[in-house]
Design a protein around this motif. Structure first.
Motif, PDB file in Angstrom:
ATOM      1  N   ALA A   1       1.167  -0.827   0.000  1.00 31.73           N
ATOM      2  CA  ALA A   1      -0.105   0.166  -0.123  1.00 31.73           C
ATOM      3  C   ALA A   1       1.063   1.317   0.128  1.00 31.73           C
ATOM      4  O   ALA A   1       0.697   2.340  -1.022  1.00 31.73           O
ATOM      5  N   ASN A   2       2.071   1.081   1.100  1.00 30.84           N
ATOM      6  CA  ASN A   2       2.607   2.106   0.704  1.00 30.84           C
ATOM      7  C   ASN A   2       3.369   2.607   0.175  1.00 30.84           C
ATOM      8  O   ASN A   2       3.737   4.077  -0.980  1.00 30.84           O
ATOM      9  N   GLN A   3       4.100   1.482  -0.599  1.00 22.53           N
ATOM     10  CA  GLN A   3       4.876   1.849  -2.615  1.00 22.53           C
ATOM     11  C   GLN A   3       3.903   2.443  -3.666  1.00 22.53           C
ATOM     12  O   GLN A   3       4.489   2.247  -4.755  1.00 22.53           O
ATOM     13  N   LEU A   4       2.923   1.533  -3.381  1.00 22.78           N
ATOM     14  CA  LEU A   4       1.976   2.072  -3.910  1.00 22.78           C
ATOM     15  C   LEU A   4       1.630   3.372  -4.267  1.00 22.78           C
ATOM     16  O   LEU A   4       1.260   4.287  -5.617  1.00 22.78           O
ATOM     17  N   ALA A   5       1.411   4.029  -2.577  1.00 23.51           N
ATOM     18  CA  ALA A   5       1.295   5.199  -2.757  1.00 23.51           C
ATOM     19  C   ALA A   5       2.214   5.447  -3.639  1.00 23.51           C
ATOM     20  O   ALA A   5       2.156   7.156  -3.800  1.00 23.51           O
ATOM     21  N   ILE A   6       3.690   5.640  -2.607  1.00 19.81           N
ATOM     22  CA  ILE A   6       4.549   6.325  -3.333  1.00 19.81           C
ATOM     23  C   ILE A   6       4.790   7.001  -5.117  1.00 19.81           C
ATOM     24  O   ILE A   6       5.041   7.768  -5.552  1.00 19.81           O
ATOM     25  N   LYS A   7       4.702   5.126  -5.704  1.00 21.46           N
ATOM     26  CA  LYS A   7       4.962   5.176  -6.531  1.00 21.46           C
ATOM     27  C   LYS A   7       4.419   6.077  -7.219  1.00 21.46           C
ATOM     28  O   LYS A   7       4.378   7.017  -8.857  1.00 21.46           O
TER      29      LYS A   7
ATOM     30  N   HIS B   1      -4.309   1.526  -9.029  1.00 21.55           N
ATOM     31  CA  HIS B   1      -4.803   0.604 -10.144  1.00 21.55           C
ATOM     32  C   HIS B   1      -3.292  -0.690 -10.889  1.00 21.55           C
ATOM     33  O   HIS B   1      -3.469  -1.727 -10.654  1.00 21.55           O
ATOM     34  N   ARG B   2      -3.170   0.298 -12.250  1.00 22.75           N
ATOM     35  CA  ARG B   2      -2.367   0.002 -12.708  1.00 22.75           C
ATOM     36  C   ARG B   2      -0.586  -0.285 -12.115  1.00 22.75           C
ATOM     37  O   ARG B   2      -0.392  -1.667 -12.974  1.00 22.75           O
ATOM     38  N   PHE B   3       0.005   0.134 -11.149  1.00 24.33           N
ATOM     39  CA  PHE B   3       1.565  -0.543 -10.646  1.00 24.33           C
ATOM     40  C   PHE B   3       0.328  -1.151  -9.479  1.00 24.33           C
ATOM     41  O   PHE B   3       1.490  -2.443  -9.312  1.00 24.33           O
ATOM     42  N   ARG B   4      -0.584  -1.600  -9.264  1.00 24.52           N
ATOM     43  CA  ARG B   4      -1.070  -2.587  -8.501  1.00 24.52           C
ATOM     44  C   ARG B   4      -0.684  -4.271  -9.388  1.00 24.52           C
ATOM     45  O   ARG B   4      -0.499  -5.322  -8.739  1.00 24.52           O
ATOM     46  N   LYS B   5      -1.191  -3.362 -10.155  1.00 22.89           N
ATOM     47  CA  LYS B   5      -0.877  -5.412 -11.397  1.00 22.89           C
ATOM     48  C   LYS B   5       0.570  -5.030 -11.635  1.00 22.89           C
ATOM     49  O   LYS B   5       0.521  -6.601 -11.843  1.00 22.89           O
ATOM     50  N   MET B   6       0.533  -4.398 -12.023  1.00 23.25           N
ATOM     51  CA  MET B   6       2.706  -4.439 -12.903  1.00 23.25           C
ATOM     52  C   MET B   6       3.294  -5.086 -11.269  1.00 23.25           C
ATOM     53  O   MET B   6       3.757  -5.698 -11.663  1.00 23.25           O
ATOM     54  N   PHE B   7       2.835  -4.785 -10.551  1.00 22.82           N
ATOM     55  CA  PHE B   7       3.482  -5.056  -8.977  1.00 22.82           C
ATOM     56  C   PHE B   7       3.085  -6.009  -8.678  1.00 22.82           C
ATOM     57  O   PHE B   7       4.266  -7.403  -7.566  1.00 22.82           O
TER      58      PHE B   7
ATOM     59  N   GLY C   1       0.178  -7.441  -7.669  1.00 26.31           N
ATOM     60  CA  GLY C   1      -1.046  -7.571  -6.912  1.00 26.31           C
ATOM     61  C   GLY C   1      -2.043  -7.664  -6.713  1.00 26.31           C
ATOM     62  O   GLY C   1      -2.616  -7.451  -6.490  1.00 26.31           O
ATOM     63  N   GLY C   2      -2.536  -7.703  -8.279  1.00 22.59           N
ATOM     64  CA  GLY C   2      -3.990  -7.848  -8.484  1.00 22.59           C
ATOM     65  C   GLY C   2      -4.561  -9.756  -8.246  1.00 22.59           C
ATOM     66  O   GLY C   2      -3.730 -10.217  -8.139  1.00 22.59           O
ATOM     67  N   MET C   3      -5.214  -9.983  -7.535  1.00 26.07           N
ATOM     68  CA  MET C   3      -5.110 -10.798  -7.075  1.00 26.07           C
ATOM     69  C   MET C   3      -7.092 -11.247  -7.577  1.00 26.07           C
ATOM     70  O   MET C   3      -7.874 -10.881  -7.852  1.00 26.07           O
ATOM     71  N   ARG C   4      -7.377 -12.664  -7.630  1.00 25.34           N
ATOM     72  CA  ARG C   4      -8.854 -13.369  -7.715  1.00 25.34           C
ATOM     73  C   ARG C   4      -9.583 -13.335  -6.735  1.00 25.34           C
ATOM     74  O   ARG C   4     -10.079 -12.256  -6.061  1.00 25.34           O
ATOM     75  N   GLN C   5     -10.318 -14.594  -6.294  1.00 22.94           N
ATOM     76  CA  GLN C   5     -11.526 -14.948  -5.093  1.00 22.94           C
ATOM     77  C   GLN C   5     -11.094 -14.342  -4.154  1.00 22.94           C
ATOM     78  O   GLN C   5     -10.899 -15.068  -2.869  1.00 22.94           O
ATOM     79  N   VAL C   6     -10.427 -13.018  -4.285  1.00 17.33           N
ATOM     80  CA  VAL C   6      -9.941 -12.508  -2.769  1.00 17.33           C
ATOM     81  C   VAL C   6     -10.839 -11.982  -1.669  1.00 17.33           C
ATOM     82  O   VAL C   6     -10.738 -11.504  -0.548  1.00 17.33           O
ATOM     83  N   GLY C   7     -12.174 -11.931  -2.300  1.00 20.65           N
ATOM     84  CA  GLY C   7     -13.450 -11.828  -1.297  1.00 20.65           C
ATOM     85  C   GLY C   7     -13.149 -12.478  -0.026  1.00 20.65           C
ATOM     86  O   GLY C   7     -13.633 -12.154   1.053  1.00 20.65           O
ATOM     87  N   ILE C   8     -12.452 -13.941   0.114  1.00 23.05           N
ATOM     88  CA  ILE C   8     -12.798 -14.534   1.301  1.00 23.05           C
ATOM     89  C   ILE C   8     -11.566 -14.101   1.956  1.00 23.05           C
ATOM     90  O   ILE C   8     -11.401 -14.074   3.150  1.00 23.05           O
ATOM     91  N   ILE C   9     -10.777 -13.318   1.434  1.00 20.10           N
ATOM     92  CA  ILE C   9     -10.203 -12.568   2.704  1.00 20.10           C
ATOM     93  C   ILE C   9     -10.186 -10.437   3.513  1.00 20.10           C
ATOM     94  O   ILE C   9     -10.346 -10.897   4.645  1.00 20.10           O
ATOM     95  N   ALA C  10     -10.810 -10.546   1.671  1.00 22.38           N
ATOM     96  CA  ALA C  10     -11.486  -9.104   2.655  1.00 22.38           C
ATOM     97  C   ALA C  10     -12.513  -9.481   2.617  1.00 22.38           C
ATOM     98  O   ALA C  10     -13.153  -8.035   3.852  1.00 22.38           O
TER      99      ALA C  10
END
Ligand code: TLP
Length: 344
Positions: free
Chosen positions: A64-70, A223-229, A231-240
């Motif tokens: 989260a921090n690194q994406l914000a800085i980026k 969002h773009r950088f999350r994909k690049m890093f 960090g794009g996840m799939r059925q992640v509602g399980i943890i959300a």
């Protein structure tokens, strides 16, 4: 099974049976397509609570921090930050590698900076200098012993930033602790930053998950950088779903962690060779010095471990204790008795 009293971090909590049930039954979809209803609900809820247009779910506070800085900076920019802060010290040098920024570190008081210090650090518009772009704040401040950023100081730093055209990112990994301790709502803190990161996996007791929040335009970049890093996840509602559960059920109880931390500090202060000021314990972190015991922090941690109490050496003579969901009032008394035995 051996009962450990684990005071190393509030990240060590395990999901409760009720949280696990909610996770098992969570409605899910492919979040890379934006189709996970549970993730969407969590993102909307957290954005709203922080007073931001949008939020994005990410695996960790570090991401989260690194994406914000980026997303806020360009290569070669300078980021003003407190010298003991998390993004500068504990994120693997990510600022340099992922964003090619340089940090301009300032020494705060228990992690807290004054607007006047920051003002002095802002570079003049001269081709010799890097461009000062971003200010990072941390609330509560981890290395500062869980210190709460006074909201007036944040407002003042915000006024300065806006007058100089700078952006502010708030590392709010433990913002909820600050909010519960002061009664100041998350959005009231949020208004003084362009972006905010928060963690569900610390005091709130979820097994994983952080969010970064800000304007629509900012989140589009994130969002773009999350994909690049990766960090794009799939059925992640399980943890959300664990995060949503935690927001509903584990928020108010943070005050118990704060009381437990205070009790620890008051008890430790009585022990020979321990140096700390219990008045500095504002939330769930206790940092104290053991130099005068003649032992190192690691030696003490080893002996405490032999007595089933886990603690975190923070440097040669400093120890950090963090209270959380899996530590009871009774555990605090046991830990204090153990410290008494170990420190003689
Ligand atoms: N902090 C951890 C360790 O990395 C030190 C801890 O045990 O306290 N911001 C702040 C203020 C944090 O304290 C942490 C974690 C993070 C960001 C990073 O979160 P994660 O561990 O989810 O990457």
């Amino acid at each position: 099974m051996k009962k450990w009293i684990d005071l190393r971090s509030d990240t060590v909590t395990r999901p409760t049976p009720a949280m696990r049930r909610v996770m098992a039954e969570a409605e899910v979809g492919d979040d890379v397509f934006g189709e996970d209803p549970t993730v969407n609900a969590l993102q909307e809820r957290v954005a709203k609570s922080l007073g931001k247009e949008m939020a994005l779910f990410v695996p960790s506070g570090t991401m989260a921090n690194q994406l914000a800085i980026k997303s806020h900076t360009h290569a070669g920019d300078e980021v003003v930050i407190e010298t003991t802060s998390h993004p500068y010290n504990f994120e693997g040098g990510g600022g340099a590698v992922l964003s090619a920024i340089q940090f301009h570190c300032l020494k705060g008081v228990r992690g807290i900076l004054d607007a006047s210090q920051i003002e002095e650090a802002i570079r003049p518009d001269d081709h010799h200098f890097p461009v000062t772009r971003l200010i990072c704040l941390e609330n509560t401040h981890n290395r500062g012993g869980g210190a709460i950023y006074p909201i007036e100081k944040m407002a003042e730093i915000h006024r300065l930033a806006k007058s100089k055209g700078l952006l502010i990112h708030l590392d709010g990994a433990r913002l909820w602790n600050a909010s519960v301790a002061t009664g100041i709502r998350p959005h009231e803190y949020g208004q003084w930053a362009d972006s905010v990161s928060v963690c569900l996996s610390k005091g709130l007791g979820a097994p994983i998950g952080s969010l970064v929040a800000g304007s629509k335009e900012f989140i589009h970049r994130v969002h773009r950088f999350r994909k690049m890093f990766g960090g794009g996840m799939r059925q992640v509602g399980i943890i959300a779903s664990a995060g949503l559960y935690a927001l509903d059920h584990h928020m108010d109880r943070l005050k118990e962690d704060h009381q437990n931390a205070k009790r620890l500090a008051v008890g430790l202060k009585e022990l020979k060779g321990v140096s700390l000021d219990p008045r500095h314990v504002e939330t769930n972190i206790v940092i104290f010095d053991v130099m005068e015991t003649g032992k190192t922090a690691s030696q003490i941690a080893e002996t405490m471990k032999g007595q089933n109490v886990l603690i975190h050496p923070f440097g040669k003579t400093q120890i950090r204790l963090v209270t959380h969901l899996d530590v009871t009032e009774e555990d605090i008394e046991t830990a204090l008795k153990t410290f008494k035995k170990v420190l003689g």
